[in-house]
Design a protein around this motif. Structure first.
Motif, PDB file in Angstrom:
ATOM      1  N   THR A   9       4.392  13.311   3.587  1.00  5.06           N
ATOM      2  CA  THR A   9       5.456  13.137   4.580  1.00  5.06           C
ATOM      3  C   THR A   9       5.757  11.663   4.785  1.00  5.06           C
ATOM      4  O   THR A   9       6.923  11.256   4.874  1.00  5.06           O
ATOM      5  CB  THR A   9       5.050  13.775   5.916  1.00  5.06           C
ATOM      6  N   ARG A  10       4.718  10.841   4.862  1.00  5.68           N
ATOM      7  CA  ARG A  10       4.930   9.396   5.017  1.00  5.68           C
ATOM      8  C   ARG A  10       5.654   8.826   3.801  1.00  5.68           C
ATOM      9  O   ARG A  10       6.455   7.895   3.924  1.00  5.68           O
ATOM     10  CB  ARG A  10       3.593   8.690   5.244  1.00  5.68           C
ATOM     11  N   TYR A  11       5.382   9.384   2.638  1.00  5.32           N
ATOM     12  CA  TYR A  11       6.080   8.927   1.434  1.00  5.32           C
ATOM     13  C   TYR A  11       7.570   9.237   1.520  1.00  5.32           C
ATOM     14  O   TYR A  11       8.409   8.417   1.126  1.00  5.32           O
ATOM     15  CB  TYR A  11       5.473   9.591   0.200  1.00  5.32           C
ATOM     16  N   GLN A  12       7.940  10.401   2.051  1.00  6.27           N
ATOM     17  CA  GLN A  12       9.349  10.739   2.228  1.00  6.27           C
ATOM     18  C   GLN A  12      10.007   9.779   3.220  1.00  6.27           C
ATOM     19  O   GLN A  12      11.148   9.341   3.024  1.00  6.27           O
ATOM     20  CB  GLN A  12       9.489  12.189   2.711  1.00  6.27           C
ATOM     21  N   TYR A  13       9.303   9.440   4.285  1.00  6.84           N
ATOM     22  CA  TYR A  13       9.796   8.438   5.235  1.00  6.84           C
ATOM     23  C   TYR A  13      10.007   7.097   4.535  1.00  6.84           C
ATOM     24  O   TYR A  13      11.005   6.403   4.757  1.00  6.84           O
ATOM     25  CB  TYR A  13       8.785   8.259   6.367  1.00  6.84           C
ATOM     26  N   PHE A  14       9.037   6.723   3.723  1.00  8.36           N
ATOM     27  CA  PHE A  14       9.107   5.463   2.986  1.00  8.36           C
ATOM     28  C   PHE A  14      10.360   5.415   2.113  1.00  8.36           C
ATOM     29  O   PHE A  14      11.094   4.417   2.103  1.00  8.36           O
ATOM     30  CB  PHE A  14       7.844   5.309   2.132  1.00  8.36           C
ATOM     31  N   LEU A  15      10.645   6.495   1.394  1.00  6.82           N
ATOM     32  CA  LEU A  15      11.840   6.552   0.552  1.00  6.82           C
ATOM     33  C   LEU A  15      13.109   6.450   1.390  1.00  6.82           C
ATOM     34  O   LEU A  15      14.078   5.790   0.997  1.00  6.82           O
ATOM     35  CB  LEU A  15      11.847   7.857  -0.251  1.00  6.82           C
ATOM     36  N   VAL A  48       3.255  -4.337  -3.803  1.00  2.00           N
ATOM     37  CA  VAL A  48       2.030  -5.123  -3.870  1.00  2.00           C
ATOM     38  C   VAL A  48       0.799  -4.294  -4.210  1.00  2.00           C
ATOM     39  O   VAL A  48      -0.191  -4.823  -4.694  1.00  2.00           O
ATOM     40  CB  VAL A  48       1.814  -5.876  -2.538  1.00  2.00           C
ATOM     41  N   TYR A  49       0.836  -2.969  -3.983  1.00  2.00           N
ATOM     42  CA  TYR A  49      -0.350  -2.172  -4.283  1.00  2.00           C
ATOM     43  C   TYR A  49      -0.669  -2.164  -5.774  1.00  2.00           C
ATOM     44  O   TYR A  49      -1.775  -1.830  -6.183  1.00  2.00           O
ATOM     45  CB  TYR A  49      -0.216  -0.745  -3.753  1.00  2.00           C
ATOM     46  N   LEU A  50       0.316  -2.539  -6.599  1.00  2.00           N
ATOM     47  CA  LEU A  50       0.049  -2.633  -8.029  1.00  2.00           C
ATOM     48  C   LEU A  50      -0.747  -3.886  -8.365  1.00  2.00           C
ATOM     49  O   LEU A  50      -1.305  -4.007  -9.445  1.00  2.00           O
ATOM     50  CB  LEU A  50       1.370  -2.640  -8.809  1.00  2.00           C
ATOM     51  N   LEU A  51      -0.768  -4.855  -7.434  1.00  2.00           N
ATOM     52  CA  LEU A  51      -1.406  -6.141  -7.702  1.00  2.00           C
ATOM     53  C   LEU A  51      -2.709  -6.325  -6.939  1.00  2.00           C
ATOM     54  O   LEU A  51      -3.490  -7.214  -7.267  1.00  2.00           O
ATOM     55  CB  LEU A  51      -0.449  -7.285  -7.323  1.00  2.00           C
ATOM     56  N   SER A  52      -2.927  -5.546  -5.901  1.00  2.00           N
ATOM     57  CA  SER A  52      -4.094  -5.768  -5.056  1.00  2.00           C
ATOM     58  C   SER A  52      -4.892  -4.486  -4.917  1.00  2.00           C
ATOM     59  O   SER A  52      -4.664  -3.508  -5.616  1.00  2.00           O
ATOM     60  CB  SER A  52      -3.639  -6.251  -3.674  1.00  2.00           C
ATOM     61  N   ALA A 111      -0.803   4.796  -0.681  1.00  3.98           N
ATOM     62  CA  ALA A 111      -0.740   5.339   0.675  1.00  3.98           C
ATOM     63  C   ALA A 111      -0.916   4.242   1.716  1.00  3.98           C
ATOM     64  O   ALA A 111      -0.221   4.225   2.743  1.00  3.98           O
ATOM     65  CB  ALA A 111      -1.807   6.417   0.855  1.00  3.98           C
ATOM     66  N   GLN A 112      -1.841   3.305   1.474  1.00  6.26           N
ATOM     67  CA  GLN A 112      -2.062   2.209   2.417  1.00  6.26           C
ATOM     68  C   GLN A 112      -0.848   1.284   2.484  1.00  6.26           C
ATOM     69  O   GLN A 112      -0.447   0.844   3.567  1.00  6.26           O
ATOM     70  CB  GLN A 112      -3.306   1.425   2.010  1.00  6.26           C
ATOM     71  N   ALA A 113      -0.265   0.977   1.323  1.00  7.56           N
ATOM     72  CA  ALA A 113       0.907   0.107   1.287  1.00  7.56           C
ATOM     73  C   ALA A 113       2.089   0.753   2.004  1.00  7.56           C
ATOM     74  O   ALA A 113       2.820   0.090   2.750  1.00  7.56           O
ATOM     75  CB  ALA A 113       1.273  -0.218  -0.158  1.00  7.56           C
ATOM     76  N   GLU A 114       2.283   2.058   1.802  1.00  5.65           N
ATOM     77  CA  GLU A 114       3.389   2.751   2.455  1.00  5.65           C
ATOM     78  C   GLU A 114       3.179   2.837   3.963  1.00  5.65           C
ATOM     79  O   GLU A 114       4.140   2.747   4.737  1.00  5.65           O
ATOM     80  CB  GLU A 114       3.547   4.148   1.848  1.00  5.65           C
ATOM     81  N   PHE A 115       1.937   2.989   4.385  1.00  5.02           N
ATOM     82  CA  PHE A 115       1.651   3.012   5.825  1.00  5.02           C
ATOM     83  C   PHE A 115       2.007   1.666   6.449  1.00  5.02           C
ATOM     84  O   PHE A 115       2.617   1.608   7.522  1.00  5.02           O
ATOM     85  CB  PHE A 115       0.181   3.341   6.062  1.00  5.02           C
ATOM     86  N   GLN A 116       1.624   0.565   5.792  1.00  5.01           N
ATOM     87  CA  GLN A 116       1.971  -0.763   6.298  1.00  5.01           C
ATOM     88  C   GLN A 116       3.481  -0.974   6.288  1.00  5.01           C
ATOM     89  O   GLN A 116       4.046  -1.618   7.179  1.00  5.01           O
ATOM     90  CB  GLN A 116       1.276  -1.840   5.457  1.00  5.01           C
ATOM     91  N   TYR A 117       4.142  -0.433   5.282  1.00  3.81           N
ATOM     92  CA  TYR A 117       5.603  -0.520   5.185  1.00  3.81           C
ATOM     93  C   TYR A 117       6.246   0.145   6.403  1.00  3.81           C
ATOM     94  O   TYR A 117       7.117  -0.430   7.063  1.00  3.81           O
ATOM     95  CB  TYR A 117       6.056   0.158   3.892  1.00  3.81           C
ATOM     96  N   LEU A 118       5.817   1.365   6.711  1.00  2.33           N
ATOM     97  CA  LEU A 118       6.370   2.087   7.857  1.00  2.33           C
ATOM     98  C   LEU A 118       6.020   1.390   9.166  1.00  2.33           C
ATOM     99  O   LEU A 118       6.833   1.349  10.098  1.00  2.33           O
ATOM    100  CB  LEU A 118       5.841   3.524   7.875  1.00  2.33           C
ATOM    101  N   ASN A 119       4.822   0.844   9.241  1.00  2.00           N
ATOM    102  CA  ASN A 119       4.385   0.174  10.459  1.00  2.00           C
ATOM    103  C   ASN A 119       5.205  -1.078  10.732  1.00  2.00           C
ATOM    104  O   ASN A 119       5.415  -1.459  11.887  1.00  2.00           O
ATOM    105  CB  ASN A 119       2.900  -0.183  10.349  1.00  2.00           C
TER     106      ASN A 119
END
Length: 376
Positions: free
Chosen positions: A122-128, A155-159, A164-172
């Motif tokens: 669901t968070r991924y759909q929000y992210f999109l 950035v999750y590809l580099l770190s 899921a963590q990157a998308e959560f920070q994106y939404l936050n």
């Protein structure tokens, strides 16, 4: 005596089959739904079906559990006001004649905290959705915040961050944007000045010349109503006032006025009530009145969160769309110019006296921006 005849195997024409096909073509509707990953899927429904039937087909196709945050947006080029498919009305009364029909699957209710969404999917759909809104200019975003969001998108590809963590920070981070979760409607005030009325989880906002000039919290509103092209907000009486204040706004037409009223009903019910109030309750009709039997009948935010906790699939496995092109577009000055041109006012909407809504625990912005730029 009646003679028996054997029908020839060749040179025959099945009239009944053709008639049945003709009947089906007149009773069926093809709905092309643009999903948040930019793919289009065609769904066939009967025109007499209610909107909920089409919604269920889309939810089933996406295997979506937390459904009440989403809806189907009607892509009607002749309307300048947001229109959503009503799940309780027949499809034939909501879509124009002809087929296929074009709709967009979108987030309808934006939660204040991404932690309220129980499933990573669901968070991924929000992210999109938010990513798309920023690119199209629907969600204006300052350049520094855009670079930070772009870094989360890639950035999750580099770190060590997982997707899921990157998308959560994106939404936050995205939830701190001034127009996050605001559904805008064109209107005019009593002096015929063009304004924008925004419906949000916390109330109704008024924008003029790209600046937020007023805000009415749900707690301060006694009643909302509409008549023809007039939309009214009745405010509670303050201690220094002798009577309640009634504000009137001019909408473009009756349809635009009713759409705004329905949006207010839905947002207030979803975010402020524990459960939808049944239509027979007199105090409900006292709060939302005048000429329409429309009621929001889905789950409220409280019920949706609880449902997600009970039914959500925490370890769901799904494929993500690539994020790299978005990062390049967001940090590119040229693309940002086009984003600004596509925004509602051709320039970024600004607000005055907004509270500081910076997300807690946001990492150092410069580090993320530098990492993102190095990767391009």
């Amino acid at each position: 005596m009646s003679a028996r005849f054997r029908l020839p195997s060749a040179k025959s024409y099945n009239v009944r089959a053709s008639e049945l096909e003709r009947e089906r073509s007149h009773t069926q509707a093809v709905c092309n739904v643009l999903l948040l990953d930019n793919t289009v899927h065609a769904f066939k429904v009967n025109k007499s079906d209610h909107g909920q039937v089409l919604l269920e087909l889309v939810f089933k196709h996406l295997e979506l559990t937390e459904r009440d945050y989403f809806g189907l947006h009607l892509n009607d080029d002749t309307s300048d006001t947001p229109r959503w498919l009503d799940p309780n009305k027949p499809i034939r009364k909501q879509l124009k004649r002809g087929s296929p029909h074009n709709l967009s699957f979108r987030v309808k209710f934006f939660v204040s905290e991404p932690s309220k969404l129980q499933e990573e999917y669901t968070r991924y759909q929000y992210f999109l959705q938010i990513k798309q809104d920023i690119l199209t200019g629907r969600l204006p975003c300052p350049h520094n915040t855009a670079a930070l969001l772009a870094s989360y998108a890639y950035v999750y590809l580099l770190s060590g961050l997982t997707p899921a963590q990157a998308e959560f920070q994106y939404l936050n981070t995205a939830r701190t944007l001034d127009l996050y979760g605001v559904e805008l409607h064109w209107a005019r005030d009593q002096s015929q000045t063009e304004i924008l009325l925004g419906v949000q989880s916390v109330g109704i906002l008024v924008f003029k010349n790209r600046v937020r000039i007023n805000y009415f919290a749900w707690l301060k509103i006694v009643k909302i109503s509409f008549k023809c092209k007039q939309f009214f907000i009745q405010l509670r009486k303050e201690t220094s006032e002798s009577r309640e204040t009634l504000l009137g706004f001019h909408m473009g037409n009756y349809r635009a006025c009713k759409n705004l009223w329905k949006s207010c009903v839905e947002h207030h019910t979803f975010f402020r009530l524990e459960r939808p109030l049944p239509p027979q309750k007199n105090f409900f009709s006292h709060y939302f009145t005048l000429g329409s039997k429309f009621r929001y009948c889905g789950r409220t935010e409280v019920q949706s969160v609880q449902y997600g906790k009970e039914k959500g699939i925490k370890d769901r496995v799904f494929a993500r769309s690539p994020s790299k092109p978005l990062c390049r577009k967001l940090v590119s000055g040229t693309d940002w110019d086009s984003v600004s041109r596509n925004s509602l006012s051709d320039e970024r909407l600004e607000t005055q006296s907004l509270p500081n809504r910076s997300p807690p625990g946001t990492p150092n912005q410069n580090v993320f921006v530098i990492n993102c730029l190095k990767s391009l």
